[in-house]
Design an enzyme around this catalytic site. Structure first.
Site, PDB file in Angstrom:
ATOM      1  N   ASN A   9      -5.064   3.302  -7.275  1.00 50.22           N
ATOM      2  CA  ASN A   9      -5.574   1.838  -7.108  1.00 50.22           C
ATOM      3  C   ASN A   9      -5.031   1.411  -6.030  1.00 50.22           C
ATOM      4  O   ASN A   9      -4.255   1.270  -5.172  1.00 50.22           O
ATOM      5  CB  ASN A   9      -4.385   0.905  -8.073  1.00 50.22           C
ATOM      6  CG  ASN A   9      -4.628  -0.561  -7.947  1.00 50.22           C
ATOM      7  OD1 ASN A   9      -5.401  -1.185  -7.390  1.00 50.22           O
ATOM      8  ND2 ASN A   9      -3.537  -1.446  -8.550  1.00 50.22           N
ATOM      9  N   TRP A  10      -6.458   1.134  -5.134  1.00 46.77           N
ATOM     10  CA  TRP A  10      -6.424   0.845  -3.677  1.00 46.77           C
ATOM     11  C   TRP A  10      -5.931  -0.887  -3.401  1.00 46.77           C
ATOM     12  O   TRP A  10      -5.893  -1.214  -2.501  1.00 46.77           O
ATOM     13  CB  TRP A  10      -7.710   1.246  -3.015  1.00 46.77           C
ATOM     14  CG  TRP A  10      -7.902   2.608  -2.743  1.00 46.77           C
ATOM     15  CD1 TRP A  10      -7.250   3.807  -3.255  1.00 46.77           C
ATOM     16  CD2 TRP A  10      -8.925   3.295  -2.099  1.00 46.77           C
ATOM     17  NE1 TRP A  10      -7.650   4.720  -2.832  1.00 46.77           N
ATOM     18  CE2 TRP A  10      -8.953   4.586  -2.165  1.00 46.77           C
ATOM     19  CE3 TRP A  10     -10.092   2.778  -1.407  1.00 46.77           C
ATOM     20  CZ2 TRP A  10      -9.672   5.676  -1.563  1.00 46.77           C
ATOM     21  CZ3 TRP A  10     -10.956   3.649  -0.770  1.00 46.77           C
ATOM     22  CH2 TRP A  10     -10.812   4.945  -0.777  1.00 46.77           C
ATOM     23  N   LYS A  11      -5.921  -1.452  -4.509  1.00 45.53           N
ATOM     24  CA  LYS A  11      -5.670  -2.850  -4.311  1.00 45.53           C
ATOM     25  C   LYS A  11      -6.578  -3.640  -3.178  1.00 45.53           C
ATOM     26  O   LYS A  11      -7.900  -2.985  -3.075  1.00 45.53           O
ATOM     27  CB  LYS A  11      -4.294  -3.308  -4.058  1.00 45.53           C
ATOM     28  CG  LYS A  11      -3.566  -2.181  -5.008  1.00 45.53           C
ATOM     29  CD  LYS A  11      -2.063  -2.587  -4.864  1.00 45.53           C
ATOM     30  CE  LYS A  11      -1.099  -2.003  -6.099  1.00 45.53           C
ATOM     31  NZ  LYS A  11       0.224  -2.306  -6.083  1.00 45.53           N
ATOM     32  N   HIS A  91      -3.044  -6.123 -14.216  1.00 42.79           N
ATOM     33  CA  HIS A  91      -2.050  -5.641 -13.319  1.00 42.79           C
ATOM     34  C   HIS A  91      -1.210  -6.629 -13.174  1.00 42.79           C
ATOM     35  O   HIS A  91      -1.586  -8.064 -13.015  1.00 42.79           O
ATOM     36  CB  HIS A  91      -2.788  -5.099 -12.078  1.00 42.79           C
ATOM     37  CG  HIS A  91      -1.977  -4.514 -11.186  1.00 42.79           C
ATOM     38  ND1 HIS A  91      -1.140  -5.091 -10.339  1.00 42.79           N
ATOM     39  CD2 HIS A  91      -1.819  -3.193 -10.829  1.00 42.79           C
ATOM     40  CE1 HIS A  91      -0.402  -4.293  -9.484  1.00 42.79           C
ATOM     41  NE2 HIS A  91      -0.730  -3.153 -10.029  1.00 42.79           N
ATOM     42  N   GLU A  93       0.122  -7.919 -10.272  1.00 41.77           N
ATOM     43  CA  GLU A  93      -0.308  -8.673  -9.507  1.00 41.77           C
ATOM     44  C   GLU A  93      -1.566  -9.828  -9.694  1.00 41.77           C
ATOM     45  O   GLU A  93      -1.523 -10.883  -9.296  1.00 41.77           O
ATOM     46  CB  GLU A  93      -0.754  -7.923  -8.216  1.00 41.77           C
ATOM     47  CG  GLU A  93       0.198  -7.127  -7.359  1.00 41.77           C
ATOM     48  CD  GLU A  93       0.039  -5.605  -6.910  1.00 41.77           C
ATOM     49  OE1 GLU A  93      -1.106  -5.450  -6.683  1.00 41.77           O
ATOM     50  OE2 GLU A  93       0.850  -5.239  -6.661  1.00 41.77           O
ATOM     51  N   GLU A 161       3.952  -0.306 -15.919  1.00 38.98           N
ATOM     52  CA  GLU A 161       4.296  -0.563 -14.471  1.00 38.98           C
ATOM     53  C   GLU A 161       5.685  -1.461 -14.311  1.00 38.98           C
ATOM     54  O   GLU A 161       5.178  -2.600 -14.447  1.00 38.98           O
ATOM     55  CB  GLU A 161       3.052  -0.962 -13.830  1.00 38.98           C
ATOM     56  CG  GLU A 161       2.006   0.169 -13.631  1.00 38.98           C
ATOM     57  CD  GLU A 161       1.016  -0.058 -12.570  1.00 38.98           C
ATOM     58  OE1 GLU A 161       1.056   0.851 -11.667  1.00 38.98           O
ATOM     59  OE2 GLU A 161       0.609  -1.220 -12.196  1.00 38.98           O
ATOM     60  N   GLY A 167       5.381  -0.847  -5.497  1.00 35.86           N
ATOM     61  CA  GLY A 167       5.493  -1.139  -3.843  1.00 35.86           C
ATOM     62  C   GLY A 167       6.633  -1.318  -3.561  1.00 35.86           C
ATOM     63  O   GLY A 167       6.922  -1.572  -2.262  1.00 35.86           O
ATOM     64  N   SER A 206       5.689   3.283  -7.643  1.00 38.68           N
ATOM     65  CA  SER A 206       6.201   4.000  -6.371  1.00 38.68           C
ATOM     66  C   SER A 206       6.198   5.469  -6.806  1.00 38.68           C
ATOM     67  O   SER A 206       7.095   6.210  -6.556  1.00 38.68           O
ATOM     68  CB  SER A 206       7.689   3.298  -6.307  1.00 38.68           C
ATOM     69  OG  SER A 206       7.790   2.220  -5.657  1.00 38.68           O
ATOM     70  N   GLY A 227      -0.529   3.304  -6.525  1.00 41.44           N
ATOM     71  CA  GLY A 227      -0.975   2.268  -5.327  1.00 41.44           C
ATOM     72  C   GLY A 227      -1.082   2.975  -4.003  1.00 41.44           C
ATOM     73  O   GLY A 227      -1.982   3.629  -3.777  1.00 41.44           O
ATOM     74  N   GLY A 228       0.241   2.812  -3.295  1.00 41.45           N
ATOM     75  CA  GLY A 228       0.197   3.204  -1.837  1.00 41.45           C
ATOM     76  C   GLY A 228      -0.076   4.518  -1.423  1.00 41.45           C
ATOM     77  O   GLY A 228      -1.076   4.909  -0.721  1.00 41.45           O
TER      78      GLY A 228
HETATM   79  P1  PGA Z   1       2.734   1.618  -5.897  1.00 45.22           P
HETATM   80  O1  PGA Z   1       1.658   0.770  -6.818  1.00 45.22           O
HETATM   81  O2  PGA Z   1       2.368   2.932  -6.572  1.00 45.22           O
HETATM   82  O3  PGA Z   1       2.136   1.273  -4.575  1.00 45.22           O
HETATM   83  O4  PGA Z   1       3.906   1.182  -6.490  1.00 45.22           O
HETATM   84  C1  PGA Z   1       1.324   1.087  -8.149  1.00 45.22           C
HETATM   85  C2  PGA Z   1       0.332  -0.013  -8.780  1.00 45.22           C
HETATM   86  O5  PGA Z   1       0.613  -1.271  -8.588  1.00 45.22           O
HETATM   87  O6  PGA Z   1      -0.455   0.434  -9.625  1.00 45.22           O
END
Ligand code: PGA
Length: 249
Positions: A9-11, A91, A93, A161, A167, A206, A227-228
């Site tokens: 997930n590049w967000k 998600h 977010e 999640e 993050g 993470s 994500g990251g």
């Molecule tokens: P993260 O994000 O791997 O940067 O913690 C995961 C996500 O939000 O899907």
């Protein structure tokens, strides 16, 4: 047995220059027995899909309607038309920034299925909820409310999640992940019968090269939503390899 999926997930990260990272992943190929998914920002979808090879491409959200007066939104059918085969929905977010409820996520999941997309439906507790001992109750309520009755292994992936792990570099213990995933698996089977056993259950929050193998060894963890560590091919590749190693065993 659920299929194995490594999802990135590049967000809201990346411009055309970032497609080089996707190209680098594509050039390595997708290992036997796993699926790899990259969800770039919407403006990159068409270009990403054109070079993705065996890697699936997904959106990060869609509107529940097919079309209409919804400035700034994209519909599931538009994602499909742009070359996506998946869409992340609900998600944390989106739930936090855009007030998305379980009912909204469920309507979006129905739209995604109608457009022929697979939905990656995200659920997870906040730190306050975990500390109050409410984790299982919270995630089971989200699961029930966010999945349509038509959910199946061919149109749905569930991603657990924990909000506090996204993050932050903080990860639940393997026991905590196992506890939630086994409760989610039981809830899926209770609602959908044997088919509920085939819906992939991803862990997200993470995930890195250094913890992926341990997390993938937890029962009922069928992959990760990353994500990251999905932004750079060099970071994501070892996570894909760790998942592929669980299949090769
Ligand atoms: P993260 O994000 O791997 O940067 O913690 C995961 C996500 O939000 O899907």
């Amino acid at each position: 047995m659920a299929r194995k999926l490594a999802a990135g997930n590049w967000k809201m990260n990346g411009t055309g220059a970032s497609l080089g990272e996707l190209e680098a992943l594509v050039s390595e190929g997708v290992p036997q027995g796993v699926e790899v998914l990259i969800c770039p920002p919407a403006p990159l979808l068409t270009r990403a899909a054109a070079l993705a090879g065996d890697i699936a491409i997904g959106g990060q959200d869609c509107h529940a309607a097919v079309s209409g007066a919804h400035t700034g939104d994209v519909s599931a059918i538009m994602l499909k038309d742009a070359g996506a085969s998946y869409v992340i929905l609900g998600h944390s977010e989106r739930r936090a920034d855009h007030g998305e409820s379980d009912a909204v996520v469920r309507a979006k999941a129905e739209a995604a299925a109608g457009a022929g997309l697979q939905a990656v439906v995200c659920i997870g507790e906040t730190l306050d909820e975990r500390e109050a001992g409410q984790t299982l109750q919270v995630v089971e309520t989200q699961l029930t409310g966010s999945l349509p009755d038509t959910a199946s292994a061919s149109n749905t992936v569930v991603a657990y999640e924990p909000v506090w792990a996204i993050g932050t570099g903080k990860v639940p213990t393997l026991e905590q992940i196992g506890e939630v995933h086994s409760a989610l698996r039981a809830a899926l089977v209770a609602r959908f019968g044997a088919a509920g056993g085939d819906i992939p259950l991803l862990y997200g929050g993470s995930v890195k090269a250094g913890n992926a193998a341990d997390i993938f060894a937890v029962p009922n963890v069928d992959g990760a939503l990353v994500g990251g560590a999905s932004l750079k091919a060099a970071d994501f590749r070892p996570i894909i390899s760790a998942l592929a190693a669980t299949v090769a065993e």
